[in-house]
Design an enzyme around this catalytic site. Sequence first.
Site, PDB file in Angstrom:
ATOM      1  N   SER A 267       0.835  -1.200   0.000  1.00 37.32           N
ATOM      2  CA  SER A 267       0.000   0.000   0.000  1.00 37.32           C
ATOM      3  C   SER A 267       0.871   1.251   0.000  1.00 37.32           C
ATOM      4  CB  SER A 267      -0.870   0.019   1.256  1.00 37.32           C
ATOM      5  OG  SER A 267      -0.037   0.234   2.388  1.00 37.32           O
ATOM      6  N   LYS A 268       0.207   2.370  -0.187  1.00 36.67           N
ATOM      7  CA  LYS A 268       0.903   3.651  -0.188  1.00 36.67           C
ATOM      8  C   LYS A 268       1.597   3.847   1.161  1.00 36.67           C
ATOM      9  CE  LYS A 268       0.122   8.591  -0.727  1.00 36.67           C
ATOM     10  NZ  LYS A 268       0.528   8.962   0.641  1.00 36.67           N
ATOM     11  N   ARG A 269       0.934   3.354   2.217  1.00 32.95           N
ATOM     12  CA  ARG A 269       1.503   3.502   3.550  1.00 32.95           C
ATOM     13  C   ARG A 269       2.865   2.806   3.673  1.00 32.95           C
ATOM     14  NH1 ARG A 269      -1.974   1.414   7.647  1.00 32.95           N
ATOM     15  NH2 ARG A 269      -3.712   1.841   6.224  1.00 32.95           N
TER      16      ARG A 269
END
Length: 515
Positions: A267-269
């Site tokens: 994910s972007k995280r």
Amino acid sequence: MSQNNKSVRVRFAPSPTGPLHIGGVRTALYNYLFAKKHGGTFILRIEDTDQTRFTEGAESYIEETLEWCGMLPQESTKLGGDFGPYKQSERKAMYKQYADQLLEAGKAYYAFDTSEELVEMREAAKAAGSVAKYGIASRGQMKNSLALSAEDVQERLDSGAPYVIRLKVNSGETVVFEDMVRGLVRFQSDEIDDKILLKSDGMPTYHLANIVDDHLMQISHVIRGEEWLPSTPLHVLLYRYLGWEDTMPTFAHLPLILKPVGSGKLSKRDGDKHGFPVFPLDWKNPTTGETAMGFRERGFLPEAVVNFLAFLGWNPGTEQELFSMEDLIESFSLERVNKAGARFNFDKAKWFNQQYIIQSSDADLAKMVRPQVAANGHEVEDSALETICGLLNERMTTLSDFWEQGYYFFEDVKEYDRKTVKKKWKLDKRPIFDTLVETVANVEPFTGENIETQVKAYINDNQLGFGNILPIFRVSLTGTMKGPSIFDVASLLGKETVLKRFETAFAAFDASKQG
Ligand code: GLU
């Protein structure tokens, strides 16, 4: 697997709801490779039926990404084609017709339930310990054209009451399809809910639009992410109920791209946490103004990103790792795509990038790094920049390393490697270094080879030992112990700069000893 006589037509069908995730780029790539391998057509279709998630700039971001990666579609909104329009919001009228066809055939029905009623249904199901589903078991208790009287339904329609059209899933049907990655997939229709096909605003849902378009655009293979696998039985039913099952595309669901550590999808995280990009290009969020970093801006070559992504879920079955797009087209097959998730490994991405930087010609590399030189306020001739690139190419994992590795070609040294100075600079040895400078001053012509010969001769003749002299020589000119041949660096800097740098450095070294 042979592709029979059906010509290969595949589509990349992103929804323009934000920046394209690197996983989406891999989906596009596998579609592209498959199309090219089989002499087929690669189509870009924009799936923008969810107007609430429309994001300014997302569509052009997709186009720019495909262009940057060298995966140009043959049919798209921009290019047109025989099966357009290629944007779902421009095809609205077509979908209604098929929803009506299903209604007439008794394969779909009107539903008038309010959102409160739907919540109630779900809560009641939960309380009863069953799965909340609008479908075979629950539809009889809801406000729809299967449960209400014909007059009631007509009245509601005449009065303009909001409605949706739902698929009527028959009980007891078996859905079987052969997935090119996963093999035989089998579902019972009773597990599938009566999905909404047409929303109250007249827009189709993803499911209806996707199936209608794949059919009308004569898509032969649907190659997409694994997250769509649970929707596929519903899609197969839609093909069946619309009478299109015979020409239904072949499915291939690609494995997830996993986080670098732990479980779950990348994910972007993860990118924010570990400092790596998960998007191909920089993306400026139009609402927050925040910028998410892209591989391109992080200094990656598109060839490296393509090669890296190709290996996230596929391998050629040989030791070879470096594949140009041409090579990939030749070697790629869906049969060699793995079922298991592919773990994202940024170090591997950098390794690929480094290989492509090393492979690049000095002239190409110079073009790529020139903006960094300009951004730092310098001008440099092509030939000099090309020579610098030739010296530094093996030391860069990304293009962004260029400035850090080679700023001293353009600017004075910012700081000297302290350890070297501490260990190698002795105040009483200054005369030795002054003579060294004189030796350098006399080198003519000032080529790397000449400097090397004469400096080494000086060291040898006076039995000074390379290890006592060369580190100071290097650190004086570049500040660091790392770097390419210091004699080539010196030659490129030019005699005047070299002599000036020695002077400044020696003064600084003396000061550091006295202080
Ligand atoms: N619009 C879907 C997406 O954004 C496409 C899924 C498919 O390829 O069917 O991923």
